[in-house]
Motif scaffolding. Structure first.
Motif, mmCIF file in Angstrom:
data_model
loop_
_atom_site.group_PDB
_atom_site.id
_atom_site.type_symbol
_atom_site.label_atom_id
_atom_site.label_comp_id
_atom_site.label_asym_id
_atom_site.label_seq_id
_atom_site.Cartn_x
_atom_site.Cartn_y
_atom_site.Cartn_z
ATOM 1 N N ASN A 123 -7.517 8.525 -7.499
ATOM 2 C CA ASN A 123 -7.228 9.803 -6.841
ATOM 3 C C ASN A 123 -5.875 10.393 -7.229
ATOM 4 O O ASN A 123 -5.131 10.894 -6.391
ATOM 5 N N ASN A 124 -5.525 10.237 -8.479
ATOM 6 C CA ASN A 124 -4.348 10.923 -9.006
ATOM 7 C C ASN A 124 -4.823 11.978 -9.993
ATOM 8 O O ASN A 124 -6.017 12.298 -10.036
ATOM 9 N N MET A 125 -3.893 12.521 -10.766
ATOM 10 C CA MET A 125 -4.299 13.585 -11.705
ATOM 11 C C MET A 125 -3.961 13.198 -13.143
ATOM 12 O O MET A 125 -3.577 14.046 -13.958
ATOM 13 N N ASN A 129 0.843 -1.186 0.000
ATOM 14 C CA ASN A 129 0.000 0.000 0.000
ATOM 15 C C ASN A 129 0.881 1.239 0.000
ATOM 16 O O ASN A 129 1.410 1.637 1.030
ATOM 17 N N LEU A 130 1.050 1.832 -1.162
ATOM 18 C CA LEU A 130 1.849 3.061 -1.258
ATOM 19 C C LEU A 130 0.937 4.251 -1.541
ATOM 20 O O LEU A 130 1.296 5.185 -2.254
ATOM 21 N N SER A 131 -0.266 4.201 -0.976
ATOM 22 C CA SER A 131 -1.192 5.302 -1.227
ATOM 23 C C SER A 131 -0.751 6.530 -0.445
ATOM 24 O O SER A 131 -0.279 6.427 0.685
ATOM 25 N N ASN A 132 -0.890 7.666 -1.108
ATOM 26 C CA ASN A 132 -0.673 8.942 -0.449
ATOM 27 C C ASN A 132 0.698 9.080 0.221
ATOM 28 O O ASN A 132 0.824 9.749 1.238
ATOM 29 N N TYR A 133 1.716 8.448 -0.329
ATOM 30 C CA TYR A 133 3.018 8.499 0.361
ATOM 31 C C TYR A 133 3.652 9.874 0.277
ATOM 32 O O TYR A 133 4.504 10.215 1.081
ATOM 33 N N ILE A 134 3.234 10.673 -0.723
ATOM 34 C CA ILE A 134 3.900 11.988 -0.823
ATOM 35 C C ILE A 134 3.533 12.908 0.346
ATOM 36 O O ILE A 134 4.141 13.943 0.528
ATOM 37 N N ASP A 191 -1.070 -0.431 -4.399
ATOM 38 C CA ASP A 191 -1.931 0.737 -4.294
ATOM 39 C C ASP A 191 -1.074 1.995 -4.404
ATOM 40 O O ASP A 191 -0.238 2.261 -3.544
ATOM 41 N N LEU A 192 -1.252 2.735 -5.470
ATOM 42 C CA LEU A 192 -0.494 3.975 -5.669
ATOM 43 C C LEU A 192 -1.453 5.165 -5.724
ATOM 44 O O LEU A 192 -1.190 6.165 -6.394
ATOM 45 N N SER A 193 -2.566 5.031 -5.022
ATOM 46 C CA SER A 193 -3.577 6.088 -5.117
ATOM 47 C C SER A 193 -3.146 7.334 -4.346
ATOM 48 O O SER A 193 -2.330 7.273 -3.421
ATOM 49 N N ARG A 251 -5.113 -8.071 -13.826
ATOM 50 C CA ARG A 251 -6.508 -8.501 -13.866
ATOM 51 C C ARG A 251 -7.451 -7.365 -13.477
ATOM 52 O O ARG A 251 -8.532 -7.256 -14.007
ATOM 53 N N GLU A 252 -7.009 -6.531 -12.537
ATOM 54 C CA GLU A 252 -7.905 -5.482 -12.059
ATOM 55 C C GLU A 252 -7.180 -4.141 -11.939
ATOM 56 O O GLU A 252 -6.080 -4.061 -11.405
ATOM 57 N N LEU A 253 -7.843 -3.098 -12.421
ATOM 58 C CA LEU A 253 -7.310 -1.734 -12.325
ATOM 59 C C LEU A 253 -8.349 -0.846 -11.665
ATOM 60 O O LEU A 253 -9.541 -0.945 -11.992
ATOM 61 N N ILE A 254 -7.893 -0.005 -10.751
ATOM 62 C CA ILE A 254 -8.811 0.988 -10.171
ATOM 63 C C ILE A 254 -8.243 2.375 -10.484
ATOM 64 O O ILE A 254 -7.119 2.697 -10.087
ATOM 65 N N LEU A 255 -9.015 3.133 -11.247
ATOM 66 C CA LEU A 255 -8.514 4.424 -11.719
ATOM 67 C C LEU A 255 -9.489 5.562 -11.422
ATOM 68 O O LEU A 255 -9.358 6.645 -12.005
ATOM 69 N N ILE A 256 -10.444 5.313 -10.534
ATOM 70 C CA ILE A 256 -11.458 6.353 -10.288
ATOM 71 C C ILE A 256 -10.815 7.638 -9.768
ATOM 72 O O ILE A 256 -9.718 7.617 -9.201
ATOM 73 N N ASN A 257 -11.517 8.739 -9.978
ATOM 74 C CA ASN A 257 -11.054 10.066 -9.579
ATOM 75 C C ASN A 257 -9.750 10.474 -10.248
ATOM 76 O O ASN A 257 -8.796 10.914 -9.598
#
Lengths: 606, 175
Positions: A223-225, A149-154, A194-196, A244-250
């Protein structure tokens, strides 16, 4: 200056762009044709073609490069100061794509300060920024779910101490490097990433992700741009084989009309996009699994051997072991002539095509010149061609043991690795009932290690031709002979002869560029062919599953020795000797026995 | 080597070359019943003596092999790189060794024309998008007498061994 975003550029050893050497000298190249859209591989190939010097760790100019004067700057490295000087001597002499002005080569001083920015912390994970990143990744990793889970690491305060939070690209590269190291050194497996929420505007900071985690199954970039869905096709098309699965919402791209189509094109095996089923998973898995008799989940199960029946399996392996042992002994290769008779035929064909560079072990510059005068590739010797060609079709087919012996002497000294490296050899064998014989096909590789005994028919090297000299008149590449590894396919038709010695009726040898094998090696076990053709088992030499194949403890060694004795009928002393020579590996021991059975004295048996 | 002695055999060799190329072309056929039937006719109908091994999977029935071949996997494109053959004296059988490259269609279409993206308008055209090349080694035993006599490929393939020898890492097809 430039960033090193092709750090993970490719895995091709022949053209490796990842050569880390503290003595590397950086070369800056400016001139016509250099721009951020250029193909760096093509450009370095062009430089190699013109100068014979390879550039490593090259870097196409980034879009936002600060221009100094008029031109973009291309950076690459060479191995020594001498090569750097030689390369700089070409400055002003070459035009890329015929575009003015000519290329200028300059040495860059203190080059290491930038190229190894990532390595400076990432290779050292015990202190400094590398340590912080390492701990951060491990903290965010869930081994049970195989998820990172590397979400929001910045925005994570833990990473404050690295001083990299204001440079997202560097921070991302650093994290990816840590992930790469953890996979290689610690054996962590990542299937979900997760790189969201990291503010990515495009894929450039993570475009090398397929090289680091090629087996990724689920990825979130929500949740990227990211504004353009076409970028996935540009950077990652067909790269993630298991995605198999991609999540790209927002992301801004989600509203684009071509969003779903772009993603489906970029990921041909993608099933779920933003939790919606976009393809029938069963259909996809069935389509790309071409092996009959296997379910889609068993895809990638190409077997190594096929023998029509048990009786010919052990005979074949024994025969081939002995055959190649004699073949590799150049001084005694002619002993094999006794296997050929007056009507026997032998010929060599060369498939000079180059395998795809994407295969990790593949020779992209094979040299087949030593076979030039023996090559009977009928695809290159068409009947419609000249009389000379037609004559070659006949002259390069060797009939009878005398002619075949002559041909053997014109072939280089080689070494096959059937015993040392059995995983790289595949055999198919069927009975040939019309002649009460069998057809054996063996695929594998050999290493050339010396000139033929009979050098008279070797192609003449043009190196000695004093009339041709200088850079443009030299054709030395055409006939120079270089030895190396080659892959081969050999088809041998055998019929029984007197005293149990077989006769080779036909021997077709096809030589091609060395490339790693397609089949999958599994620990030896009885392979039962599917119901049709023949229902007999493969090889009596193969022990049953779960039996000891490699012995370590004294008890295991004792059991292994008994098993070897059971198969070989050798007495204890010889069986122990055989096991020791084979490092207590059952498979190697049996193959070793089969290949040298002719040389074992009768006293060695029980 | 006496070239004159071989001149009679030489007349027919061009025909054998053509046959090898024709067999490869038939492997690339897609949903065309006439062509499939024609391909099936190439094989001898004596099931006891017919040997087909496809990637180490044996068949002794050409219909089963051809049905499996056409109903499985995407369309293919074989390109001949090298081949060589020997005519076995006395029997007149021809042992052929072929080295070729095979590319698979990665557009999502199978050989019957069905597309895995059928619910959308992605890649729904029939134009194939071939991926990276696989290496294929093929061995054939042909009945040379029949081949020359009838000047056609009917009932001549006695044995076929089709084996993928190298695979690219960037292909959708897995073996």
């Amino acid at each position: 200056m430039y960033n090193n975003n092709n750090r993970y550029n490719n895995t091709n050893k022949q053209h490796g762009n990842n050569i880390n050497n503290s003595n590397n000298i950086t070369i800056k190249i400016t001139g016509g044709g250099i721009n951020p859209q250029m193909n760096g591989r093509d450009f370095t190939n062009f430089i190699f073609k013109k100068t014979r010097y390879n550039l490593h760790n090259w870097q196409v100019p980034p879009q936002n490069q600060q221009l100094q004067g008029q031109f973009y700057q291309f950076y690459g490295e060479v191995n020594s100061k001498n090569i750097a000087q030689q390369l700089c001597s070409f400055s002003g002499m070459l035009k890329y794509n015929n575009i003015n002005p000519p290329l200028r080569f300059e040495q860059v001083q203190n080059s290491n300060t930038n190229t190894n920015a990532i390595n400076s912390f990432s290779s050292n994970t015990t202190s400094g920024a590398g340590k912080v990143l390492n701990e951060f990744v491990m903290q965010r990793y869930n081994p049970t779910a195989k998820m990172l889970n590397l979400s929001n690491y910045i925005q994570d305060p833990v990473l404050q101490t690295t001083g990299l939070l204001n440079n997202t690209t560097k921070l991302t590269l650093g994290l990816l490097k840590i992930v790469d190291l953890l996979q290689k050194n610690n054996g962590i497996i990542i299937e979900t990433l997760d790189l969201s929420g990291n503010g990515f505007k495009d894929l450039s900071p993570i475009k090398d992700l397929p090289l680091i985690i090629p087996n990724l199954v689920n990825l979130s970039l929500s949740n990227n741009m990211i504004s353009r869905s076409a970028l996935f096709g540009i950077h990652w098309k067909n790269k993630f084989k298991k995605m198999r699965e991609l999540i790209l919402i927002n992301n801004p791209m989600c509203s684009s009309p071509s969003f779903q189509n772009d993603l489906m094109s970029a990921f041909p095996k993608l099933i779920l996009l933003d939790s919606q089923i976009i393809r029938d998973e069963t259909k996809v898995n069935t389509l790309y699994n071409i092996l009959p008799g296997t379910t889609p989940v068993e895809a990638g199960k190409l077997k190594q051997f096929f023998f029509e029946s048990e009786d010919i399996s052990s005979y074949t392996t024994q025969f081939l072991g002995n055959f190649f042992k004699l073949w590799d002994d150049q001084m005694n290769r002619n002993q094999l002539i006794s296997l050929y008779q007056q009507e026997s035929q032998f010929s060599i064909s060369v498939d000079s095509s180059i395998p795809p560079a994407s295969i990790e072990t593949s020779d992209q510059h094979p040299n087949f010149n030593v076979y030039n005068n023996l090559n009977r590739n009928l695809n290159k010797l068409p009947m419609s061609s000249s009389q000379n060609t037609k004559n070659n079709r006949i002259a390069r087919l060797y009939k009878g043991n005398i002619d075949i012996g002559t041909a053997f002497n014109q072939l280089p000294s080689v070494k096959h690795f059937l015993i040392e490296d059995p995983t790289n050899y595949s055999i198919q064998n069927v009975k040939y009932s019309s002649i009460n014989g069998m057809v054996i096909s063996i695929h594998g590789y050999f290493e050339e290690n010396g000139d033929p005994l009979d050098k008279a028919s070797m192609p003449k090297s043009s190196g000695g031709n004093t009339k041709r000299s200088g850079r443009y008149n030299s054709y030395s590449h055409g006939t120079s002979i270089k030895y190396g590894k080659k892959s081969f396919d050999r088809t041998i038709c055998l019929i029984p002869g007197d005293n149990g010695i077989p006769i080779i009726v036909s021997d077709l040898l096809n030589i091609r560029s060395h490339v790693s094998a397609a089949w999958n090696y599994e620990t030896p076990k009885p392979i039962t062919p599917p119901s049709s053709a023949s229902s007999t088992n493969m090889n009596t030499a193969m022990p049953a599953q779960n039996e000891i194949l490699i012995a370590n403890t004294p008890q295991e060694k004792e059991q292994l020795c008994l098993k070897v004795q059971q198969y070989t009928k050798l007495n204890q002393q010889w069986a122990i000797m055989l096991c020791e020579q084979s490092n207590w590996n059952y498979e190697l021991a049996i193959r070793g026995f089969n290949s040298s059975v002719g040389n074992i004295p009768p006293t060695a048996y029980q | 080597m006496n070239i004159n002695q071989d001149s009679v055999e030489d007349k027919n060799t061009g025909f054998i070359d053509l046959c090898v190329k024709k067999i490869l072309l038939h492997l690339d056929e897609t949903n065309n019943n006439t062509k499939l039937e024609e391909f099936n006719n190439f094989f001898i109908q004596d099931l006891q003596n017919l040997k087909i091994v496809y990637n180490t999977v044996p068949y002794n029935d050409s219909v089963k092999f051809i049905t499996d071949w056409y109903s499985r996997g995407p369309a293919t494109s074989h390109s001949l790189e090298s081949f060589d053959y020997h005519v076995i004296p006395g029997l007149g059988n021809v042992v052929v060794s072929i080295s070729c490259k095979c590319k698979f269609d990665e557009s999502g279409n199978d050989k019957m024309g069905n597309n895995v993206n059928s619910n959308t308008n992605v890649n729904n055209n029939k134009r194939p998008l071939y991926g990276s090349a696989f290496g294929v080694s093929i061995q054939l035993v042909l009945d040379g007498n029949k081949l020359i006599q009838q000047k056609s490929l009917n009932n001549v393939i006695m044995a076929l061994n089709y084996c993928i020898v190298y695979k690219p890492t960037d292909s959708l097809v897995v073996v």
